[in-house]
Structures are given as structure tokens and as C-alpha cells.
Scaffold this active site. Structure first.
Site, PDB file in Angstrom:
ATOM      1  N   LYS A  53      80.670  55.571  33.414  1.00  0.00           N
ATOM      2  CA  LYS A  53      79.756  56.458  33.511  1.00  0.00           C
ATOM      3  C   LYS A  53      79.957  57.704  34.048  1.00  0.00           C
ATOM      4  CE  LYS A  53      76.156  52.958  33.383  1.00  0.00           C
ATOM      5  NZ  LYS A  53      75.131  51.905  34.176  1.00  0.00           N
ATOM      6  N   GLN A  97      73.336  50.712  40.150  1.00  0.00           N
ATOM      7  CA  GLN A  97      74.121  49.589  39.318  1.00  0.00           C
ATOM      8  C   GLN A  97      73.740  48.451  39.474  1.00  0.00           C
ATOM      9  OE1 GLN A  97      76.219  50.536  36.564  1.00  0.00           O
ATOM     10  NE2 GLN A  97      75.686  48.418  36.024  1.00  0.00           N
ATOM     11  N   ASP A 120      67.416  56.207  34.812  1.00  0.00           N
ATOM     12  CA  ASP A 120      67.735  54.986  34.247  1.00  0.00           C
ATOM     13  C   ASP A 120      66.524  54.549  33.511  1.00  0.00           C
ATOM     14  OD1 ASP A 120      69.964  53.454  33.696  1.00  0.00           O
ATOM     15  OD2 ASP A 120      70.105  52.729  35.813  1.00  0.00           O
TER      16      ASP A 120
END
Ligand code: NAP
Length: 288
Positions: A53, A97, A120
Site C-alpha cells: 500500500k 490493517q 477503507d
């Protein structure tokens, strides 16, 4: 005849090029889009995802900050770090994460990310807005699948989409996005009896199960579009999907490979969401 390949690597590159142009434009206005990535503990898979990422952010000129925290961090300290990021002007997107260590309540952590920075799209507010069809950040993997379909000129309106899997991050939102585009949606899961009797009805079959090569030709209607979200290791430790590609190839009209299908789209949509978040701050500053 082989099925047509939906090439996520190529489509992802194309989208990233246009996102990079938007980054350039923002930078000319004095703003560099910034993503904060929080990594708790030493999970090797999480470390790889996070590194990818970050690399992708940097490749298109975005700022990315990795916040590495120890496995035994308290939930309170983690929440405080998120609240601090919520207020930072140079950070437009925040990503935690997953999975988190067992002693931390993931729901609480995700709900603490401010709506404006939830790139997200996992928070209850983002999910609620998505359900209502309101403007929000869409969860990256299903959003990426919608882009794959769009770029492959596959119209979903009026089609029967069958989803295998009902996770919060893939299956459930996937069905919602297809529904919003006028597909008729059927969800299947581990308690669905006689899975092939459902999947065989699909014009568009989306598979997010997490079981290597689980879906075979007996599950697929000839001519169906098959999207494989799965990312698994096969018996030779080779990356593979939830669909047995070799077995389904030629039955489906279109199919996504693994790797090179849905995978590259997930990070692409994260970049898209973060740049959008940065663009919104400029629009907001102009109004105020
Ligand atoms: P998950 O949270 O483990 O959910 C799996 C879903 O599959 C559950 O809803 C489960 O049903 C269902 N399921 C399990 N066995 C089944 C069976 N035999 N028949 C029908 N349904 C079954 O997984 P996930 O997070 O959605 O991820 C799914 C896969 O996608 C994994 O391989 C993951 O690595 C991959 N993934 C890839 C990306 C990407 O960027 N490409 C992103 C996210 C995930 P129940 O609800 O009844 O348990």
C-alpha cells in the site's frame, strides 16, 4: 474457446494513471494527499499488504506514513493515536490493517476513524451511507470489482448476481453495490445447501470464500462472468483464487485471474478514496 480474461493489473494501472494526474493537480494547489497506515504487531501477511500500500502511494506521488505499534499496545493508546490522526491536516485517509490482536476491539477501532478519513469504508457510518446510496467511501475490494465490470463493459442491470461469501469487507457490500446498479442479488454462504444449484443461476458470479480452487465448472453457468476475489496458497504454495481457473476457463464468458484480477484493484481504490478525501478538503476550505 477460452474465457476472456478481465485483467485487473491493466485496468488498475489505467485508473492509477488518472489518480496520479489528480495528485499532481492537488500538489500544484499546495496539497499532497496523505494516507496513514497503522500496523499493530508483526503479522507477516499484514506487513506485506502494508508495504504494498505504501509503495503504491509513493508511486503516484502521495504521502504515506506507516505507524508501527507493538502487539501488546493497549486499546486506549491505539484509539488515542487514531484520534490524533483524525485531527492532522496532512493526513486525509486512515487505514488500520486488520486483523488486530485479540485483546483489541476491532469494531471500536474502526468506529473511531473519522468519517472524512475512513478510506477503507469499513466504519458503521460509511457502511450505513453505502446502504442508503449516499455519498461515502466505498470498501475498496467491492468498489474495485465494480470498476472491473465497468471497464470490461459488463452491464449488471437486470442480471442475476450470485455472491458466494457474506463477509463485512467483501461479500455483503459487494451485493449492495450490485443491487444499486440494478442487478438481482442472491447471497450464499457456508450454511447454503446445494451451493451449485444457486451459483449455476448466476449471470455474474462473485466468489469470496477463502478456499483454494473451491469453485469448479459444476458451479458455473456457461457464459457467466466469474469474479474471483479469493487469495489463497495452493498445495505448491502458489498464489491462487477461490475459483479453479483451469477448470472454469472456457465455461465462463469472462473470468478474473489470480493473481492479476481483483487484487490490484483493491489498492487502486484505496488510492482513489484517499485522493478523493484530499480533494474534498480543498472543496471544503473553499466553501468556508
Ligand atoms: P471471510 O471473512 O473468511 O468470509 C468467507 C465467507 O465465505 C463467509 O461468509 C463464509 O460463510 C463463506 N464460506 C465459507 N465456506 C463456504 C462454503 N463452503 N460455501 C459457501 N460459502 C462459504 O473471508 P473474506 O475476508 O470475505 O475473504 C474471502 C477471500 O477473499 C479470501 O481468500 C481473502 O484472502 C480474499 N480477499 C481478497 C482481497 C483482494 O484484494 N483480492 C480482499 C479481501 C479478501 P459464513 O458467513 O457462513 O461463515
Amino acid at each position: 474457446m477460452s474465457s476472456a480474461i478481465i485483467n485487473g493489473k491493466e485496468i488498475g494501472q489505467e485508473i492509477r494513471k488518472s489518480v496520479a494526474q489528480r495528485v499532481k493537480k492537488l500538489k500544484e494547489q499546495g496539497l499532497t494527499p496523505g494516507l496513514a497506515v497503522i500496523l499493530v504487531g508483526e503479522n507477516p501477511a499484514s506487513k506485506t499488504y502494508v508495504a504494498n500500500k505504501q509503495k503504491s502511494c509513493e508511486a503516484i506521488g502521495m504521502f504515506s506514513e506507516l505507524i508501527k505499534l507493538p502487539e501488546d499496545i493497549s486499546e486506549q493508546t491505539l484509539l488515542d493515536r487514531i484520534r490524533e490522526l483524525n485531527t492532522r491536516k496532512d493526513i486525509h485517509g486512515i487505514l488500520v490493517q486488520l486483523p488486530l490482536p485479540k485483546h483489541i476491539d476491532e469494531d471500536e477501532v474502526i468506529a473511531t476513524i473519522s468519517d472524512e478519513k475512513d478510506v477503507d469504508g469499513f466504519s458503521p457510518v460509511s457502511v450505513g451511507k453505502m446502504m442508503l446510496g449516499q455519498e461515502t467511501y466505498l470498501p475498496c475490494t467491492p468498489f474495485g470489482v465494480m470498476k472491473l465490470l465497468e471497464h470490461s463493459n459488463i452491464d449488471v442491470a437486470g442480471k442475476h448476481a450470485v455472491i458466494v461469501g457474506r463477509s463485512h469487507i467483501v461479500g455483503k457490500p459487494m451485493g449492495q453495490l450490485l443491487l444499486q446498479k440494478d442487478a438481482t442479488v442472491t447471497y450464499t454462504h457456508s450454511k447454503t445447501p446445494d451451493l451449485p444449484s444457486f451459483t449455476k443461476q448466476a449471470d455474474i458470479l462473485i466468489v469470496a470464500v477463502g478456499r483454494a480452487k473451491y469453485i469448479t465448472a459444476e458451479h458455473v453457468k456457461p457464459g457467466a462472468v466469474v469474479i474471483d476475489v479469493g487469495m489463497n496458497r495452493d498445495e505448491n504454495n502458489k498464489l491462487c483464487g477461490d475459483v479453479d481457473f483451469a477448470n472454469v476457463d472456457g465455461v465462463a464468458s469472462h473470468i478474473t485471474p489470480v493473481p492479476g484480477g481483483v487484487g490490484p484493484m483493491t489498492i487502486t481504490m484505496l488510492l482513489e478514496n484517499t485522493v478523493q478525501a484530499a480533494e474534498k478538503t480543498i472543496a471544503h476550505d473553499k466553501i468556508n
